[in-house]
Structure formats: C-alpha cells, structure tokens
Design a protein around this motif. Structure first.
Motif, PDB file in Angstrom:
ATOM      1  N   VAL A  38      24.948 -45.441   9.232  1.00 35.20           N
ATOM      2  CA  VAL A  38      23.585 -44.933   9.016  1.00 35.20           C
ATOM      3  C   VAL A  38      22.569 -45.902   9.611  1.00 35.20           C
ATOM      4  CG1 VAL A  38      21.865 -44.429   7.245  1.00 35.20           C
ATOM      5  CG2 VAL A  38      24.181 -43.539   7.024  1.00 35.20           C
ATOM      6  N   ALA A  39      22.790 -47.197   9.445  1.00 35.10           N
ATOM      7  CA  ALA A  39      21.858 -48.188   9.981  1.00 35.10           C
ATOM      8  C   ALA A  39      21.825 -48.148  11.516  1.00 35.10           C
ATOM      9  CB  ALA A  39      22.247 -49.581   9.499  1.00 35.10           C
ATOM     10  N   VAL A  40      22.988 -48.075  12.144  1.00 34.55           N
ATOM     11  CA  VAL A  40      23.041 -48.014  13.602  1.00 34.55           C
ATOM     12  C   VAL A  40      22.403 -46.728  14.114  1.00 34.55           C
ATOM     13  CG1 VAL A  40      24.610 -47.820  15.583  1.00 34.55           C
ATOM     14  CG2 VAL A  40      25.012 -49.553  13.848  1.00 34.55           C
ATOM     15  N   ALA A  41      22.662 -45.619  13.444  1.00 29.33           N
ATOM     16  CA  ALA A  41      22.074 -44.348  13.862  1.00 29.33           C
ATOM     17  C   ALA A  41      20.559 -44.360  13.717  1.00 29.33           C
ATOM     18  CB  ALA A  41      22.668 -43.203  13.044  1.00 29.33           C
ATOM     19  N   THR A  42      20.059 -44.970  12.659  1.00 28.67           N
ATOM     20  CA  THR A  42      18.613 -45.049  12.459  1.00 28.67           C
ATOM     21  C   THR A  42      17.954 -45.899  13.531  1.00 28.67           C
ATOM     22  OG1 THR A  42      18.932 -44.807  10.084  1.00 28.67           O
ATOM     23  CG2 THR A  42      16.818 -45.686  10.813  1.00 28.67           C
ATOM     24  N   VAL A  43      18.532 -47.039  13.823  1.00 28.05           N
ATOM     25  CA  VAL A  43      17.983 -47.912  14.862  1.00 28.05           C
ATOM     26  C   VAL A  43      18.061 -47.223  16.223  1.00 28.05           C
ATOM     27  CG1 VAL A  43      18.347 -50.093  16.095  1.00 28.05           C
ATOM     28  CG2 VAL A  43      18.428 -50.033  13.613  1.00 28.05           C
ATOM     29  N   ALA A  44      19.158 -46.526  16.501  1.00 28.65           N
ATOM     30  CA  ALA A  44      19.287 -45.822  17.775  1.00 28.65           C
ATOM     31  C   ALA A  44      18.250 -44.705  17.896  1.00 28.65           C
ATOM     32  CB  ALA A  44      20.687 -45.259  17.923  1.00 28.65           C
ATOM     33  N   PHE A  45      18.006 -43.983  16.809  1.00 30.26           N
ATOM     34  CA  PHE A  45      17.023 -42.904  16.832  1.00 30.26           C
ATOM     35  C   PHE A  45      15.619 -43.436  17.107  1.00 30.26           C
ATOM     36  CE2 PHE A  45      14.049 -40.067  14.568  1.00 30.26           C
ATOM     37  CZ  PHE A  45      14.250 -38.921  15.319  1.00 30.26           C
ATOM     38  N   VAL A  46      15.245 -44.500  16.418  1.00 34.56           N
ATOM     39  CA  VAL A  46      13.933 -45.098  16.646  1.00 34.56           C
ATOM     40  C   VAL A  46      13.833 -45.639  18.068  1.00 34.56           C
ATOM     41  CG1 VAL A  46      12.409 -47.003  15.934  1.00 34.56           C
ATOM     42  CG2 VAL A  46      13.538 -45.598  14.215  1.00 34.56           C
ATOM     43  N   SER A  47      14.910 -46.220  18.567  1.00 34.83           N
ATOM     44  CA  SER A  47      14.919 -46.751  19.937  1.00 34.83           C
ATOM     45  C   SER A  47      14.775 -45.638  20.972  1.00 34.83           C
ATOM     46  CB  SER A  47      16.204 -47.529  20.198  1.00 34.83           C
ATOM     47  OG  SER A  47      16.294 -48.618  19.315  1.00 34.83           O
ATOM     48  N   VAL A  48      15.377 -44.485  20.712  1.00 36.87           N
ATOM     49  CA  VAL A  48      15.245 -43.351  21.625  1.00 36.87           C
ATOM     50  C   VAL A  48      13.792 -42.878  21.690  1.00 36.87           C
ATOM     51  CG1 VAL A  48      15.822 -40.898  21.859  1.00 36.87           C
ATOM     52  CG2 VAL A  48      17.622 -42.563  21.497  1.00 36.87           C
ATOM     53  N   ILE A  49      13.147 -42.814  20.543  1.00 33.98           N
ATOM     54  CA  ILE A  49      11.737 -42.404  20.522  1.00 33.98           C
ATOM     55  C   ILE A  49      10.879 -43.415  21.273  1.00 33.98           C
ATOM     56  CG2 ILE A  49       9.745 -42.044  19.018  1.00 33.98           C
ATOM     57  CD1 ILE A  49      11.706 -40.882  16.963  1.00 33.98           C
ATOM     58  N   LEU A  50      11.102 -44.705  21.017  1.00 35.11           N
ATOM     59  CA  LEU A  50      10.339 -45.734  21.726  1.00 35.11           C
ATOM     60  C   LEU A  50      10.632 -45.713  23.222  1.00 35.11           C
ATOM     61  CD1 LEU A  50      10.573 -48.719  19.230  1.00 35.11           C
ATOM     62  CD2 LEU A  50       8.606 -47.266  19.709  1.00 35.11           C
ATOM     63  N   GLY A  51      11.883 -45.446  23.601  1.00 35.29           N
ATOM     64  CA  GLY A  51      12.229 -45.351  25.016  1.00 35.29           C
ATOM     65  C   GLY A  51      11.502 -44.220  25.710  1.00 35.29           C
ATOM     66  N   ALA A  52      11.385 -43.091  25.033  1.00 30.28           N
ATOM     67  CA  ALA A  52      10.647 -41.972  25.612  1.00 30.28           C
ATOM     68  C   ALA A  52       9.174 -42.327  25.773  1.00 30.28           C
ATOM     69  CB  ALA A  52      10.805 -40.733  24.748  1.00 30.28           C
ATOM     70  N   LEU A  53       8.612 -43.007  24.771  1.00 25.64           N
ATOM     71  CA  LEU A  53       7.209 -43.415  24.877  1.00 25.64           C
ATOM     72  C   LEU A  53       6.999 -44.427  25.998  1.00 25.64           C
ATOM     73  CD1 LEU A  53       6.288 -43.723  21.102  1.00 25.64           C
ATOM     74  CD2 LEU A  53       5.602 -41.921  22.696  1.00 25.64           C
ATOM     75  N   LEU A  54       7.928 -45.353  26.170  1.00 27.34           N
ATOM     76  CA  LEU A  54       7.830 -46.307  27.280  1.00 27.34           C
ATOM     77  C   LEU A  54       7.929 -45.610  28.628  1.00 27.34           C
ATOM     78  CD1 LEU A  54       9.969 -49.264  25.940  1.00 27.34           C
ATOM     79  CD2 LEU A  54       7.519 -49.259  26.345  1.00 27.34           C
ATOM     80  N   SER A  55       8.794 -44.625  28.721  1.00 29.69           N
ATOM     81  CA  SER A  55       8.946 -43.883  29.965  1.00 29.69           C
ATOM     82  C   SER A  55       7.679 -43.103  30.297  1.00 29.69           C
ATOM     83  CB  SER A  55      10.136 -42.932  29.857  1.00 29.69           C
ATOM     84  OG  SER A  55      10.230 -42.120  30.994  1.00 29.69           O
ATOM     85  N   ILE A  56       7.093 -42.478  29.297  1.00 31.83           N
ATOM     86  CA  ILE A  56       5.843 -41.741  29.515  1.00 31.83           C
ATOM     87  C   ILE A  56       4.733 -42.699  29.919  1.00 31.83           C
ATOM     88  CG2 ILE A  56       4.057 -40.399  28.341  1.00 31.83           C
ATOM     89  CD1 ILE A  56       6.357 -39.130  26.694  1.00 31.83           C
ATOM     90  N   ASN A  57       4.680 -43.864  29.257  1.00 29.13           N
ATOM     91  CA  ASN A  57       3.668 -44.861  29.598  1.00 29.13           C
ATOM     92  C   ASN A  57       3.842 -45.364  31.029  1.00 29.13           C
ATOM     93  OD1 ASN A  57       1.499 -46.655  29.119  1.00 29.13           O
ATOM     94  ND2 ASN A  57       2.972 -48.300  28.756  1.00 29.13           N
ATOM     95  N   ALA A  58       5.079 -45.597  31.446  1.00 26.55           N
ATOM     96  CA  ALA A  58       5.324 -46.069  32.804  1.00 26.55           C
ATOM     97  C   ALA A  58       4.911 -45.036  33.837  1.00 26.55           C
ATOM     98  CB  ALA A  58       6.810 -46.416  32.978  1.00 26.55           C
ATOM     99  N   SER A  59       5.127 -43.759  33.525  1.00 25.78           N
ATOM    100  CA  SER A  59       4.713 -42.731  34.486  1.00 25.78           C
ATOM    101  C   SER A  59       3.205 -42.590  34.543  1.00 25.78           C
ATOM    102  CB  SER A  59       5.374 -41.396  34.141  1.00 25.78           C
ATOM    103  OG  SER A  59       4.864 -40.894  32.933  1.00 25.78           O
ATOM    104  N   LEU A  60       2.532 -42.795  33.417  1.00 25.75           N
ATOM    105  CA  LEU A  60       1.074 -42.688  33.403  1.00 25.75           C
ATOM    106  C   LEU A  60       0.416 -43.875  34.114  1.00 25.75           C
ATOM    107  CD1 LEU A  60       0.423 -41.389  29.791  1.00 25.75           C
ATOM    108  CD2 LEU A  60       0.301 -40.108  31.928  1.00 25.75           C
TER     109      LEU A  60
END
Length: 66
Positions: A38-60
């Motif tokens: 559960v801990a690894v899945a939670t950290v991975a989920f939050v990391s996926v959201i942050l990764g998407a935000l970083l990708s959007i920021n890099a494109s902008l």
C-alpha cells in the motif's frame, strides 16, 4: 505535453516500484508486506501525478525534447 519527460519519469517510477516490491516480498511477512505494498502504491500514484504536472510544465515552458 512533453512526452519524452513523461516517459522518462514513468519509467523511473515503474523501475523503483518493481525493485521495492521485489525487496519487500523477500523481507516481510503477511501483514507488513500488505502495508509495504500500500505504501509503495501510494508513493507511485503521487509520483505519477507529479510526473504529469512536470511534463505539462515542461511543455508550457517550451523545453525542447532531448
């Protein structure tokens, strides 16, 4: 969306998650293993959201794909 950044971030998240789960299955028993999963899945989920935000920021910001 900057796809190169997104793929790199998601690949790193997947690699770290798989290695962590492999180590946890070797080290922990039933109850602690379920908590670790559960801990690894939670950290991975939050990391996926942050990764998407970083990708959007890099494109902008107009960072070129490398």
């Amino acid at each position: 969306m900057n796809w190169a950044v997104l793929v790199r971030i998601y690949t790193m998240i997947a690699a770290v998650s798989v290695i962590s789960l492999f180590v946890f299955t070797q080290q922990f028993g039933d109850v602690r293993l379920s908590i670790a999963i559960v801990a690894v899945a939670t950290v991975a989920f939050v990391s996926v959201i942050l990764g998407a935000l970083l990708s959007i920021n890099a494109s902008l910001e107009g960072v070129p794909d490398t």
